[in-house]
Design a protein around this motif. Structure first.
Motif, PDB file in Angstrom:
ATOM      1  N   SER A 218       0.842  -1.191   0.000  1.00 30.47           N
ATOM      2  CA  SER A 218       0.000   0.000   0.000  1.00 30.47           C
ATOM      3  C   SER A 218       0.875   1.238   0.000  1.00 30.47           C
ATOM      4  O   SER A 218       2.029   1.186   0.431  1.00 30.47           O
TER       5      SER A 218
ATOM      6  N   SER B   7     -11.862  -2.705   1.690  1.00 31.41           N
ATOM      7  CA  SER B   7     -12.052  -1.307   2.092  1.00 31.41           C
ATOM      8  C   SER B   7     -11.054  -0.434   1.330  1.00 31.41           C
ATOM      9  O   SER B   7     -10.069  -0.933   0.784  1.00 31.41           O
TER      10      SER B   7
ATOM     11  N   GLU C  82      -8.750   1.317   2.321  1.00 28.26           N
ATOM     12  CA  GLU C  82      -7.397   1.183   2.860  1.00 28.26           C
ATOM     13  C   GLU C  82      -6.620   0.027   2.222  1.00 28.26           C
ATOM     14  O   GLU C  82      -5.407  -0.090   2.405  1.00 28.26           O
ATOM     15  N   GLU C  83      -7.324  -0.794   1.485  1.00 33.93           N
ATOM     16  CA  GLU C  83      -6.664  -1.936   0.837  1.00 33.93           C
ATOM     17  C   GLU C  83      -6.270  -1.631  -0.606  1.00 33.93           C
ATOM     18  O   GLU C  83      -5.862  -2.527  -1.343  1.00 33.93           O
TER      19      GLU C  83
END
Length: 122
Positions: A42, A88, A90-91
């Protein structure tokens, strides 16, 4: 030269399932002592191991993702597939497939795909 190539949607909506396939060439995913992994990175974070499917078909997942992860394979196509549910934003990450070789006590990730960007957004 062994080659791995990721494929799949680059955009996934939140709460949906991310599905990626890794196509392997010039070697077999059933070759002894090989483990076929999914790993992601990420923005601003380190590499995170998601899980693997082994040459014999057994699987192992990151405990923090286990409840949402499934890795399967199609030996006739020499492919393995990641499914990650309920994603989500955030992924959002670059997702890689990679080969790990284990010999005795040692292991090595010796071949990687180029990575594929997956964005989780509505």
């Amino acid at each position: 030269q062994v080659q791995l190539q990721e494929s799949g949607p680059g955009l996934v909506k939140p709460s949906q399932t991310l599905s990626l396939t890794c196509t392997v060439s010039r070697t077999s995913i059933t070759t002894n002592n090989t483990y076929w992994s999914w790993i992601r990175q990420s923005p601003g974070k380190g590499m995170e191991w998601i899980g693997y499917i082994s040459y014999s078909g057994t699987t192992n997942y990151n405990p923090s993702l286990k409840s949402r992860t499934s890795i399967s394979r199609d030996t006739s196509k020499n492919q393995f597939t990641l499914q990650l549910s309920s994603v989500s934003p955030e992924e959002t990450a670059v997702y890689y497939c990679a080969r790990e070789v284990r010999i005795g006590e040692s292991n090595e990730y010796d071949y990687w795909g180029q990575g594929t960007q997956v964005t989780v957004s509505s």
